[in-house]
Scaffold this active site. Structure first.
Site, PDB file in Angstrom:
ATOM      1  N   GLY A  87       1.292  -1.304  -0.109  1.00 33.83           N
ATOM      2  CA  GLY A  87       0.071  -0.423  -0.492  1.00 33.83           C
ATOM      3  C   GLY A  87       0.827   1.296  -0.421  1.00 33.83           C
ATOM      4  O   GLY A  87       0.229   2.272  -0.551  1.00 33.83           O
ATOM      5  N   ASP A  88       1.850   1.249   0.722  1.00 30.60           N
ATOM      6  CA  ASP A  88       3.219   3.032   0.498  1.00 30.60           C
ATOM      7  C   ASP A  88       3.654   2.384  -0.487  1.00 30.60           C
ATOM      8  O   ASP A  88       3.651   3.655  -1.053  1.00 30.60           O
ATOM      9  CB  ASP A  88       3.924   2.543   1.799  1.00 30.60           C
ATOM     10  CG  ASP A  88       3.287   1.899   3.509  1.00 30.60           C
ATOM     11  OD1 ASP A  88       2.349   2.666   3.511  1.00 30.60           O
ATOM     12  OD2 ASP A  88       4.069   1.280   3.738  1.00 30.60           O
TER      13      ASP A  88
END
Length: 303
Positions: A248-249
């Site tokens: 997600g980052d």
């Protein structure tokens, strides 16, 4: 310039044990130590994408020095506030399934917190600040709001990647991007989400609450992008999933980095999905070469 803020970084200590036996001596088959923390992950992937950025937040002790040294060796710019306590260690224990044991992290003093605030007063109009991860209890639940206030005062955009009340408080200030996964989106609104249509409904509520752009990741089922331009779907490329940490980052890094360079939201979406997938297919975070290999596989359609 893009800045990332990690309030509670970590060393992620990944330990693999073939057949874990509680209460007995176990021997590792493999271990790996990596710099951890959501904002740090974003900075490392931005660096792979050749997007100028600086990682900031709090680091302390020998564990904090490990992270500083790693970032310096990679060529990722950093400007952390040194703190008295040791940066935490998070254990990712893999034996069949993965078990996580996360450290609490150091208490942050008022002087240390003010030092970070003062760094943000050097922001300029057009800068982007990406705030990611949990807030150490010693800082109070409204600390992101304080940082957002400085960003707004200095004319900088901000991205927020957190959950719960901290995210709700940030929405009214118009974040450039929020990126919940479908589970976090359901939790935010206290509902159960089981269809793509429901994801779109609640994603639009984030827009109505103030977000400029919304990314919703759905793991192997792809991702949705929701903005004033419409609702768009991107497939997940084919590959073997090795790693769930930092995907997600990486998506945030791909999106914000590309948007800052091109202004094209759909190309930003494509790079975001490619970056998240590249991390999922890697032992560590994505590298630039794999991201570029995956980009052509990402097909975007308007819903």
């Amino acid at each position: 310039m893009i800045y990332t803020v990690t309030l509670n970084p970590s060393i992620d200590y990944i330990v693999e044990v073939e057949d874990l036996r509680l209460g007995s001596l176990n021997r590792m088959t493999r271990d790996l130590k990596l710099p951890g923390g959501k904002g740090i992950n974003v900075s490392r992937v931005l660096n792979q994408l050749k997007v100028r950025n600086t990682a900031t937040g709090f680091l302390g002790g020998f564990t904090g020095q490990f992270i500083e040294d790693w970032l310096q060796e990679e060529g990722t710019s950093s400007d952390f506030v040194p703190v008295c306590g040791d940066t935490r260690i998070n254990i990712k224990l893999k034996s069949g399934e993965e078990t996580e044991i996360n450290g609490a992290g150091p208490d942050i003093s008022m002087v240390e917190a003010d030092a970070l605030m003062n760094k943000l007063y050097n922001l300029k109009s057009g800068d982007i600040v990406i705030m990611s991860g949990s807030i150490p209890p010693s800082l109070g639940e409204d600390f992101y709001n304080k940082l957002i206030g400085v960003c707004k005062e200095q004319g900088a955009e901000f991205v927020i990647d957190t959950t719960g009340q901290a995210l709700k408080q940030a929405l009214i200030h118009g974040p450039l991007l929020v990126k919940p996964n479908h589970h976090e989106l359901a939790e935010l609104f206290g509902v159960t989400i089981s269809t793509r249509a429901e994801i779109i409904t609640y994603g639009r509520k984030l827009l109505e609450s103030g977000a400029q752009h919304v990314l919703v990741s759905m793991a192997g089922e792809g991702a949705l992008f929701i903005s004033e331009q419409g609702v768009f779907y991107a497939n997940a490329p084919a590959g073997k999933v090795k790693n769930s940490v930092g995907a997600g980052d990486s998506m945030i890094a791909g999106f914000v980095g590309t948007l800052s360079k091109t202004g094209d939201v759909l190309e930003a979406f494509r790079t975001g999905v490619a970056s998240g997938s590249a991390t999922a297919f890697s032992d560590d975070l994505a590298d630039g070469e794999l991201i570029e290999q995956l980009r052509p596989q990402i097909q975007i359609s308007q819903l």
